[in-house]
Design a protein around this motif. Structure first.
Motif, short mmCIF file in Angstrom:
data_model
loop_
_atom_site.label_atom_id
_atom_site.label_comp_id
_atom_site.label_asym_id
_atom_site.label_seq_id
_atom_site.Cartn_x
_atom_site.Cartn_y
_atom_site.Cartn_z
N THR A 251 0.85 -1.20 0.00
CA THR A 251 0.00 0.00 0.00
C THR A 251 0.88 1.24 0.00
OG1 THR A 251 -0.10 -0.03 2.42
CG2 THR A 251 -1.86 -1.14 1.23
N GLU A 252 0.41 2.25 -0.70
CA GLU A 252 1.13 3.52 -0.76
C GLU A 252 0.34 4.56 0.02
OE1 GLU A 252 1.75 4.55 -4.81
OE2 GLU A 252 2.82 2.68 -5.25
N VAL A 253 1.01 5.19 0.95
CA VAL A 253 0.35 6.19 1.78
C VAL A 253 0.32 7.51 1.01
CG1 VAL A 253 0.44 7.43 3.96
CG2 VAL A 253 1.18 5.05 3.84
N GLU A 254 -0.87 8.07 0.85
CA GLU A 254 -1.00 9.36 0.17
C GLU A 254 -0.88 10.47 1.20
OE1 GLU A 254 -4.57 9.56 -2.05
OE2 GLU A 254 -4.18 7.70 -3.12
N ASP A 255 -0.18 11.50 0.82
CA ASP A 255 0.00 12.64 1.72
C ASP A 255 -1.28 13.45 1.76
OD1 ASP A 255 1.22 14.37 3.42
OD2 ASP A 255 2.34 15.44 1.88
N GLU A 256 -1.85 13.62 2.96
CA GLU A 256 -3.11 14.34 3.09
C GLU A 256 -2.94 15.85 2.93
OE1 GLU A 256 -4.99 13.30 6.73
OE2 GLU A 256 -5.07 11.17 6.24
#
Length: 94
Positions: free
Chosen positions: A83-88
């Motif tokens: 999974t790739e964490v998206e920057d909020e």
């Protein structure tokens, strides 16, 4: 989602091996209890018990469950992308 994935990280593979080992033991104990209860109820002489040092059938069953669980979890890690964490809150460019 059918694109090629990169090699999984070593930590994910180590977690898959550890989880496969635990799940394999749990599946072995559940199957040994079921076989033992059927053996007791029906009066059969199936020589599979929870004591793996006592007979070779129990040891073989344990190896099958542990190796199968490890292979299944490693295959799942290998085929599932990380999974790739998206920057909020992205930083705006000035």
């Amino acid at each position: 989602m059918n694109k090629k994935t990169n090699r999984p990280s070593l930590l994910r593979l180590a977690a898959a091996v550890f989880l496969g080992f635990i799940v394999g033991f749990i599946l072995f104990f559940i199957s040994a209890m079921i076989i033992g209860s059927v053996n007791h109820l029906m009066g059969m002489n199936i020589s599979i018990g929870m004591d793996i040092a006592e007979n070779i059938l129990s040891a073989v069953l344990l190896v099958i469950f542990v190796a199968g669980s490890i292979a299944l979890f490693c295959w799942k890690v290998w085929t599932t992308p990380a999974t790739e964490v998206e920057d909020e809150n992205p930083v705006p460019e000035e």
